[in-house]
Motif scaffolding. Structure first.
Motif, PDB file in Angstrom:
ATOM      1  N   LEU A 113      61.551  57.413  14.070  1.00 60.82           N
ATOM      2  CA  LEU A 113      62.668  58.205  13.568  1.00 60.82           C
ATOM      3  C   LEU A 113      63.405  57.473  12.457  1.00 60.82           C
ATOM      4  O   LEU A 113      63.833  58.088  11.468  1.00 60.82           O
ATOM      5  CB  LEU A 113      63.632  58.530  14.714  1.00 60.82           C
ATOM      6  CG  LEU A 113      64.883  59.341  14.344  1.00 60.82           C
ATOM      7  CD1 LEU A 113      64.485  60.686  13.753  1.00 60.82           C
ATOM      8  CD2 LEU A 113      65.781  59.526  15.556  1.00 60.82           C
ATOM      9  N   ALA A 114      63.558  56.148  12.594  1.00 64.42           N
ATOM     10  CA  ALA A 114      64.216  55.372  11.544  1.00 64.42           C
ATOM     11  C   ALA A 114      63.429  55.422  10.245  1.00 64.42           C
ATOM     12  O   ALA A 114      64.008  55.456   9.150  1.00 64.42           O
ATOM     13  CB  ALA A 114      64.395  53.925  12.006  1.00 64.42           C
ATOM     14  N   GLU A 116      61.393  57.919   9.376  1.00 63.67           N
ATOM     15  CA  GLU A 116      61.384  59.293   8.885  1.00 63.67           C
ATOM     16  C   GLU A 116      62.770  59.821   8.536  1.00 63.67           C
ATOM     17  O   GLU A 116      62.876  60.854   7.866  1.00 63.67           O
ATOM     18  CB  GLU A 116      60.756  60.216   9.944  1.00 63.67           C
ATOM     19  CG  GLU A 116      59.289  59.964  10.202  1.00 63.67           C
ATOM     20  CD  GLU A 116      58.425  60.352   9.004  1.00 63.67           C
ATOM     21  OE1 GLU A 116      58.824  61.278   8.275  1.00 63.67           O
ATOM     22  OE2 GLU A 116      57.377  59.716   8.797  1.00 63.67           O
ATOM     23  N   LEU A 117      63.806  59.124   8.984  1.00 61.41           N
ATOM     24  CA  LEU A 117      65.164  59.632   8.766  1.00 61.41           C
ATOM     25  C   LEU A 117      65.495  59.812   7.288  1.00 61.41           C
ATOM     26  O   LEU A 117      66.115  60.831   6.923  1.00 61.41           O
ATOM     27  CB  LEU A 117      66.178  58.701   9.439  1.00 61.41           C
ATOM     28  CG  LEU A 117      67.634  59.193   9.437  1.00 61.41           C
ATOM     29  CD1 LEU A 117      67.737  60.530  10.162  1.00 61.41           C
ATOM     30  CD2 LEU A 117      68.548  58.160  10.111  1.00 61.41           C
ATOM     31  N   TYR A 120      64.062  63.061   6.307  1.00 59.88           N
ATOM     32  CA  TYR A 120      64.810  64.179   6.881  1.00 59.88           C
ATOM     33  C   TYR A 120      66.113  64.415   6.114  1.00 59.88           C
ATOM     34  O   TYR A 120      66.464  65.558   5.790  1.00 59.88           O
ATOM     35  CB  TYR A 120      65.118  63.899   8.356  1.00 59.88           C
ATOM     36  CG  TYR A 120      63.955  64.111   9.292  1.00 59.88           C
ATOM     37  CD1 TYR A 120      63.329  65.342   9.396  1.00 59.88           C
ATOM     38  CD2 TYR A 120      63.484  63.076  10.098  1.00 59.88           C
ATOM     39  CE1 TYR A 120      62.262  65.548  10.261  1.00 59.88           C
ATOM     40  CE2 TYR A 120      62.424  63.265  10.968  1.00 59.88           C
ATOM     41  CZ  TYR A 120      61.814  64.505  11.036  1.00 59.88           C
ATOM     42  OH  TYR A 120      60.761  64.698  11.890  1.00 59.88           O
ATOM     43  N   LEU A 121      66.820  63.329   5.825  1.00 59.13           N
ATOM     44  CA  LEU A 121      68.085  63.472   5.094  1.00 59.13           C
ATOM     45  C   LEU A 121      67.842  63.991   3.685  1.00 59.13           C
ATOM     46  O   LEU A 121      68.615  64.818   3.182  1.00 59.13           O
ATOM     47  CB  LEU A 121      68.803  62.116   5.052  1.00 59.13           C
ATOM     48  CG  LEU A 121      69.322  61.585   6.390  1.00 59.13           C
ATOM     49  CD1 LEU A 121      69.937  60.207   6.218  1.00 59.13           C
ATOM     50  CD2 LEU A 121      70.348  62.538   6.994  1.00 59.13           C
ATOM     51  N   PRO A 281      71.832  64.233  15.305  1.00 63.75           N
ATOM     52  CA  PRO A 281      70.448  63.938  14.903  1.00 63.75           C
ATOM     53  C   PRO A 281      69.469  65.056  15.249  1.00 63.75           C
ATOM     54  O   PRO A 281      68.552  65.338  14.474  1.00 63.75           O
ATOM     55  CB  PRO A 281      70.122  62.647  15.671  1.00 63.75           C
ATOM     56  CG  PRO A 281      71.084  62.613  16.805  1.00 63.75           C
ATOM     57  CD  PRO A 281      72.327  63.273  16.303  1.00 63.75           C
ATOM     58  N   ILE A 285      67.038  67.211  12.466  1.00 63.94           N
ATOM     59  CA  ILE A 285      65.590  67.405  12.621  1.00 63.94           C
ATOM     60  C   ILE A 285      65.252  68.886  12.713  1.00 63.94           C
ATOM     61  O   ILE A 285      64.260  69.350  12.119  1.00 63.94           O
ATOM     62  CB  ILE A 285      65.083  66.645  13.862  1.00 63.94           C
ATOM     63  CG1 ILE A 285      65.285  65.140  13.671  1.00 63.94           C
ATOM     64  CG2 ILE A 285      63.615  66.951  14.128  1.00 63.94           C
ATOM     65  CD1 ILE A 285      64.943  64.307  14.887  1.00 63.94           C
TER      66      ILE A 285
END
Length: 384
Positions: A113-114, A116-117, A120-121, A281, A285
């Protein structure tokens, strides 16, 4: 009738004793003012309190979680010392199992997730940017965007923040050291707290005059009831929320279901504000995934909140705290502003303890200084 007793308000405040009470408060305030000017004497005491506060708080939380188990094993004719050792060994085994089986999976999801974050943002910002440019506010948005760029270009370079960065790293290292020390000392403090914690109130009560001991015991019972109900109930509610969130996220196919459910479970210990933090979060997503995923997430979140608010919390925690929701919000905001995340976590149990103390002090003053209060009247204490 004396002029001090001429109005109901003055009679309620103590009549001729009012000046005495005000004088006592004035002397207390004067002493506090003097002490603040002697910080070089009390600074070691403050440092000591800051050092031992975290392990003591953690020990108290675990103590209230394990105390019912210890008492149950004692009722089975098992000696308290053996009950404590068996319980601690079981807890250590469960924690080890958790670390071996679940933590690695959560770590992988967190790292993923870190990584891909940022994407995503970026996708979220691009989506919002495109929507705003195509909306009726497009012209105003374009002008605002140009103004923001002009302000950003005038900001100083990053090297000017090097000192602040070093200070932040130092603070992080200090915090991490305190946490490690707290975790190392936790088992030892917890052992003696479980072993002799039930004797501590009697030791403290013995320091008071015999006439006041029954009232002091009542205060301890009220505080014990408030802390026990809140800590045990909140942990169970948080666990239920995490399980329901995980099942719901799996059903709708949301990425990082276990990690997001764990975040929701941990943040739910903070009433009202915690769920809003936990949804952020997951919402990011869901927005990037698809609009339909946002609807499914909203449905899952609504169902979980309804189940928690209407069935789980009333059955587990009941209304033991007797604190109005608006009061809880104000207490959380104030504690967060003063003490940060630690203040938010400790705000509600701290306020519950303060409420018990103030209720008893008010009752004692009412019984002592108001002649129109009947002796047989019983004040409704929170633990009843």
């Amino acid at each position: 009738m004396n002029r001090w007793d001429s109005t109901p308000v003055i009679r309620f405040l103590g009549g001729r004793k009012l000046l005495y009470i005000l004088g006592v408060f004035f002397l207390i305030g004067l002493n506090l003012l003097v002490y603040t000017q002697l910080d070089f004497i009390f600074k070691p005491l403050v440092v000591f309190v800051e050092t031992v506060a975290l392990p003591i708080i953690l020990s108290v939380v675990v103590y209230y979680l394990l105390r019912p188990i210890i008492n149950l094993m004692e009722s089975w004719k098992i000696k308290r010392i053996w009950a404590i050792l068996i319980t601690l060994l079981v807890v250590i085994g469960l924690i080890t199992l958790l670390i071996v089986l679940i933590i690695p999976f959560l770590e992988k999801q967190f790292v993923s997730l870190a990584e891909e974050l940022p994407r995503y943002l970026r996708d979220l910002i691009n989506t919002a940017d495109q929507w705003l440019r195509d909306s009726v506010f497009g012209e105003y948005y374009s002008n605002l965007f140009q103004d923001v760029n002009g302000v950003l270009n005038q900001l100083p370079d990053l090297p000017s923040y090097a000192a602040q960065t070093i200070e932040g790293i130092t603070g992080f290292i200090t915090t991490l050291t305190n946490v490690v020390v707290a975790l190392v000392t936790l088992p030892f403090i917890l052992f003696y707290l479980l072993k002799d914690g039930h004797k501590l109130p009697n030791k403290i009560v013995s320091l008071f005059p015999p006439k006041a001991r029954s009232q002091v015991i009542s205060v301890f019972k009220g505080i014990d009831h408030q802390l026990s109900a809140y800590i045990q109930g909140q942990i169970i509610v948080s666990f239920c929320i995490g399980v329901m969130m995980y099942i719901g996220f799996l059903i709708i196919g949301l990425d990082y279901a276990l990690l997001l459910a764990a975040i929701a479970s941990v943040t739910s210990v903070v009433p009202y504000l915690g769920p809003m933090i936990a949804i952020t979060p997951a919402l990011i997503i869901a927005i990037v995934t698809s609009p339909f995923m946002v609807l499914k997430l909203a449905f899952v979140w609504t169902v979980v909140q309804l189940l928690e608010g209407k069935f789980i919390s009333p059955q587990i925690m009941g209304k033991s705290l007797h604190i109005h929701p608006v009061t809880i919000i104000f207490v959380l905001l104030t504690a967060g502003h003063l003490y940060g995340i630690i203040g938010i976590i400790l705000a509600i149990p701290g306020f519950a303890i303060l409420k018990v103390l103030v209720s008893h002090v008010f009752y004692w003053m009412q019984r002592r200084y108001n002649k129109f209060v009947e002796v047989e009247d019983q004040y409704q204490i929170d633990q009843e």
